[in-house]
Design a protein around this motif. Structure first.
Motif, PDB file in Angstrom:
ATOM      1  N   ASN A   1     -86.103 -24.306  31.282  1.00 37.10           N
ATOM      2  CA  ASN A   1     -86.644 -23.101  30.663  1.00 37.10           C
ATOM      3  C   ASN A   1     -86.448 -23.231  29.152  1.00 37.10           C
ATOM      4  N   PRO A   2     -87.451 -22.813  28.322  1.00 38.40           N
ATOM      5  CA  PRO A   2     -87.314 -23.008  26.875  1.00 38.40           C
ATOM      6  C   PRO A   2     -85.981 -22.485  26.320  1.00 38.40           C
ATOM      7  N   GLU A   3     -85.467 -21.428  26.898  1.00 36.77           N
ATOM      8  CA  GLU A   3     -84.192 -20.874  26.433  1.00 36.77           C
ATOM      9  C   GLU A   3     -83.010 -21.773  26.819  1.00 36.77           C
TER      10      GLU A   3
ATOM     11  N   LEU B   1     -94.471 -15.835  28.129  1.00 34.99           N
ATOM     12  CA  LEU B   1     -94.737 -17.111  28.801  1.00 34.99           C
ATOM     13  C   LEU B   1     -94.847 -16.881  30.316  1.00 34.99           C
ATOM     14  N   GLU B   2     -93.978 -16.022  30.817  1.00 33.31           N
ATOM     15  CA  GLU B   2     -94.001 -15.679  32.244  1.00 33.31           C
ATOM     16  C   GLU B   2     -95.355 -15.048  32.605  1.00 33.31           C
TER      17      GLU B   2
ATOM     18  N   PRO C   1     -87.607 -21.237  20.942  1.00 32.46           N
ATOM     19  CA  PRO C   1     -86.525 -20.258  20.965  1.00 32.46           C
ATOM     20  C   PRO C   1     -85.781 -20.275  19.623  1.00 32.46           C
TER      21      PRO C   1
ATOM     22  N   GLN D   1     -98.142 -15.559  31.195  1.00 35.56           N
ATOM     23  CA  GLN D   1     -99.162 -16.612  31.190  1.00 35.56           C
ATOM     24  C   GLN D   1     -99.128 -17.393  32.508  1.00 35.56           C
TER      25      GLN D   1
ATOM     26  N   ARG E   1     -90.687 -15.543  40.077  1.00 32.38           N
ATOM     27  CA  ARG E   1     -89.251 -15.566  39.745  1.00 32.38           C
ATOM     28  C   ARG E   1     -88.383 -15.330  40.982  1.00 32.38           C
TER      29      ARG E   1
ATOM     30  N   PRO F   1     -95.812 -21.891  24.388  1.00 31.52           N
ATOM     31  CA  PRO F   1     -94.410 -21.524  24.308  1.00 31.52           C
ATOM     32  C   PRO F   1     -93.963 -21.316  22.865  1.00 31.52           C
TER      33      PRO F   1
ATOM     34  N   ASN G   1     -86.464 -13.658  21.596  1.00 32.41           N
ATOM     35  CA  ASN G   1     -86.537 -14.808  22.506  1.00 32.41           C
ATOM     36  C   ASN G   1     -86.858 -14.348  23.926  1.00 32.41           C
ATOM     37  N   LYS G   2     -86.202 -13.257  24.344  1.00 35.92           N
ATOM     38  CA  LYS G   2     -86.470 -12.726  25.690  1.00 35.92           C
ATOM     39  C   LYS G   2     -87.934 -12.294  25.787  1.00 35.92           C
TER      40      LYS G   2
ATOM     41  N   GLN H   1     -90.174 -15.201  26.129  1.00 37.99           N
ATOM     42  CA  GLN H   1     -90.032 -15.744  27.471  1.00 37.99           C
ATOM     43  C   GLN H   1     -90.882 -14.945  28.465  1.00 37.99           C
TER      44      GLN H   1
ATOM     45  N   ARG I   1     -89.989 -25.019  38.170  1.00 40.53           N
ATOM     46  CA  ARG I   1     -89.278 -24.205  39.162  1.00 40.53           C
ATOM     47  C   ARG I   1     -89.342 -24.867  40.525  1.00 40.53           C
TER      48      ARG I   1
ATOM     49  N   LEU J   1     -94.847 -28.272  28.680  1.00 41.33           N
ATOM     50  CA  LEU J   1     -94.919 -27.828  27.306  1.00 41.33           C
ATOM     51  C   LEU J   1     -94.822 -29.078  26.432  1.00 41.33           C
ATOM     52  N   PRO J   2     -95.305 -29.003  25.182  1.00 39.96           N
ATOM     53  CA  PRO J   2     -95.243 -30.218  24.361  1.00 39.96           C
ATOM     54  C   PRO J   2     -93.800 -30.727  24.251  1.00 39.96           C
TER      55      PRO J   2
ATOM     56  N   TRP K   1     -90.883 -27.555  31.800  1.00 36.83           N
ATOM     57  CA  TRP K   1     -90.252 -26.354  32.339  1.00 36.83           C
ATOM     58  C   TRP K   1     -90.750 -26.245  33.776  1.00 36.83           C
TER      59      TRP K   1
END
Lengths: 412, 258
Positions: free
Chosen positions: B65-67, A196-197, A300, A199, B56, A297, A189-190, A193, B149, B142-143, B147
């Motif tokens: 965030n997706p997480e 994605l960052e 997760p 991108q 960041r 994406p 997952n990390k 992520q 900032r 995102l679909p 997400w």
């Protein structure tokens, strides 16, 4: 290549990733077989985290084929694959894998997981594997992915992945440690992520790094034995940090004056190194997105329960891997992704490679072109063979794209 | 009546449910007029207001965030009485108090307008690209998720959910003239709360897909052909055709003389 100084971070990252990428190659598999070790083969990548949690070496036959198309003997082998009688309009990368199998180039595995995704020729490959006599006694597990994207379908396919995992446990004699799977999934997952960052960073104007980095990142973090390995997370973190630095300094790709940003809506072709490099150098046209430079994406992986984890694997594969998503999706999915990426990466044009092997997408192409043009987005559809340059050479594709940029007014 | 009216009510019920769970619920009532909204904001809103990306280290708070968990969808209705025009409801903490955090994020945009029929729903989903329209707010759509900032720079200027709501109202109002009223619900209280919202979203997505399918059919495309005959509504028609062909073939074979 992006160089900040002589001993630059990008050079180090490249050297390291070259080493990690070797794990995908046929030679590594042959070595394992020579040592008499157990290993699996597959023609899908639906359960990479499971393989890694089991610590069971495995390789993908289509990936063998794809990589082989870049080798010096590629054309000869492609011709031989045609002589086998496989339909000439099938994907050449997969055909190559099929030939390598029939020609005895691939060592006999301990177990096989085969299936129907993402496209028809992979299904044909499964048939070939199933009927390949020297491997008749190899235990096989067949996956059947649904085309439907409902939650019920994801649960259904997740259950299949769980059964496939049980099959691998039984044949290998290795028990799947759920805690280890959870740990690998959380690390994966990390990694997703960070992809994605990356991108997001690429969307900066000028774009800070070239297309090769997305390809490398995908190869080492989504394929092969190092998924969920903290070494890869660290590699990605350093790539993201180095790219952030370039964005802050407003640095574009070294030696390139960025004039046009285009998305290549397909797999990167074998000729990509020649084609994309020339487009960037001669026209200032930089390639922003493709099936490797995708950035997700990714869903997760929900590690709250075993069922949640396996359903997440299903989603991550069927919803998030671009080729599976598009080959098994609808026209709406296809065009939605074009619009989203086009806007977010601030592209000027869409170039669709239209691999001759992507037959399952053929019916959509005319509609896609109409709909994209309706939105005022310049689009060209090439119709090349991504794996065999003789069908349409890098120079011919270059000319087509250059002319398209000229008539669209993007290149003056 | 719009097919989404039920879901507009469900969102009200959801907010009430959150109150019952003693979540912190804050309500802002703003005037839904594009010009006024924009004028009062301490940052720029409009095309290219945020041309760069927010790194960041420059991020004050991250949303969805997706997480962390994310859910976003829109609802539209031609019944203005269902909309509390200009209302922004926030469930959970606000931006200024969330420095350095990555918050789960739910966002529901509810549009009202006499001309907002079901066909207009697809256009509402696609016509507005908030992407770079709000200074200091970087968004990745995102679909079915958002997400985003918020930069440290705009946070210092007082960027909060009320400001974000006003900015979104301004952007949407300016890109679709059929929008007469608008209400927004933000959820930042927790992953579980966003997940609950996601259950409503799943139903809304199903309806949206059907609308999209119908719109494509009008253009002459069937975007979602069923592969499984047993679940296809047209199966009886195909069965009849097969029977006719079978009979025809029988006759041909019978009449063939060698």
């Amino acid at each position: 290549m992006n160089s900040d100084n002589k001993d630059n971070i990008f050079d180090r990252l490249k050297t390291e990733s070259d080493e990690y990428t070797k794990a995908l190659f046929l030679e590594t598999c042959i070595e394992k077989a020579k040592n008499g070790e157990k290993f699996g083969l597959t023609n899908e990548d639906t359960m990479t985290e499971v393989h890694c949690a089991l610590g069971l070496p495995y390789w993908s036959i289509p990936v063998f084929g794809g990589i082989m198309t870049a080798m010096p003997q590629a054309f000869d082998l492609i011709d031989k694959s045609k002589e086998m009688g496989i339909g000439s309009m099938g994907c050449t990368g997969v055909k190559m894998g099929m030939y390598m199998l029939e020609a005895g180039m691939i060592p006999k595995p301990t177990m096989l997981v085969i299936g129907n995704t993402p496209c028809d020729i992979v299904s044909s490959m499964s048939e070939l594997i199933n009927n390949y006599k020297p491997w008749a006694d190899v235990p096989k597990f067949f996956m059947s992915a649904p085309h439907d994207k409902s939650e019920e379908s994801m649960v259904y396919f997740g259950k299949q992945i769980r059964e496939a995992a049980a099959f691998l446990e039984e044949i290998s004699g290795i028990k799947l440690d759920m805690d280890k799977l959870r740990q690998i999934s959380e690390e994966a997952n990390k990694q997703c992520q960070l992809m994605l960052e990356l991108q997001v960073l690429k969307s900066a104007v000028p774009t800070p790094i070239d297309w090769t980095w997305g390809r490398t990142a995908t190869r080492i973090s989504r394929w092969g034995p190092r998924i969920g390995d903290p070494i890869i997370t660290d590699w990605l973190e350093r790539l993201v940090s180095a790219t952030e630095k370039r964005v802050k300094e407003k640095k574009g790709i070294d030696g390139i004056t960025e004039k046009i940003r285009f998305m290549w809506y397909d797999m990167i072709p074998t000729m990509g190194d020649k084609l994309f490099t020339r487009l960037a150098k001669e026209l200032g046209a930089v390639e922003m997105s493709d099936y490797y430079n995708w950035g997700g994406p990714w869903t997760p992986i929900d590690t709250s329960s075993e069922e949640a984890m396996f359903t997440s694997f299903a989603k991550r594969y069927l919803n998030d891997v671009p080729m599976a998503k598009h080959a098994m999706g609808t026209l709406q999915t296809f065009t939605d992704d074009i619009f989203r990426i086009y806007k977010e990466l601030k592209c000027d044009a869409v170039v669709m490679g239209l691999n001759i092997g992507h037959k399952e997408q053929n019916a959509m192409h005319g509609a896609v072109q109409d709909i994209v043009r309706e939105r005022g987005i310049p689009i060209i559809q090439i119709g090349c063979d991504l794996w065999d340059e003789r069908y349409m050479s890098a120079d011919q594709v270059f000319d087509k794209i250059k002319t398209f940029f000229e008539v669209s007014g993007l290149l003056t | 009546m719009s097919v989404f009216d039920t879901y507009v009510n469900k969102i009200s019920e959801y907010v009430e449910g959150m109150k019952a769970k003693e979540r912190r619920v804050t309500v802002f009532n703003v005037s839904f007029s594009s010009a006024q909204i924009k004028d009062n904001l301490p940052f720029k809103v409009g095309p290219d207001a945020n041309p760069g990306i927010i790194l960041r280290q420059d991020t004050y708070v991250e949303l969805g965030n997706p997480e962390a968990g994310s859910c976003a969808f829109i609802l539209s209705t031609d019944n203005p009485s269902l909309i509390r025009n200009g209302r922004i409801t926030l469930i959970g903490p606000d931006i200024p108090e969330s420095s350095g955090k990555s918050l789960p994020f739910g966002q529901v945009l509810i549009f009202g307008g006499a001309g907002l029929d079901d066909k207009e729903h697809e256009s509402l989903q696609q016509s507005c690209f908030v992407g770079d329209s709000i200074e200091g707010y970087m968004i990745r759509s995102l679909p079915q998720n958002v997400w985003s900032r918020v930069s440290k720079n705009v946070a210092e200027k007082g960027f909060d959910f009320e400001c974000l709501g006003k900015a979104l109202m301004s952007v949407y109002k300016s890109c679709n003239s059929k929008i007469e009223s608008m209400e927004i619900v933000f959820v930042a209280s927790g992953k579980e709360d966003v997940k609950l919202l996601d259950e409503i979203s799943a139903q809304v997505q199903k309806i949206s897909r059907e609308i999209v399918k119908e719109n494509w059919k009008i253009k002459g495309y069937d975007i979602d052909c069923e592969f499984d005959c047993s679940s296809c509504a047209d199966k009886p028609v195909c069965d009849d055709i097969r029977e006719v062909l079978k009979e025809k073939r029988k006759k041909t074979i019978t009449n063939t003389k060698y």
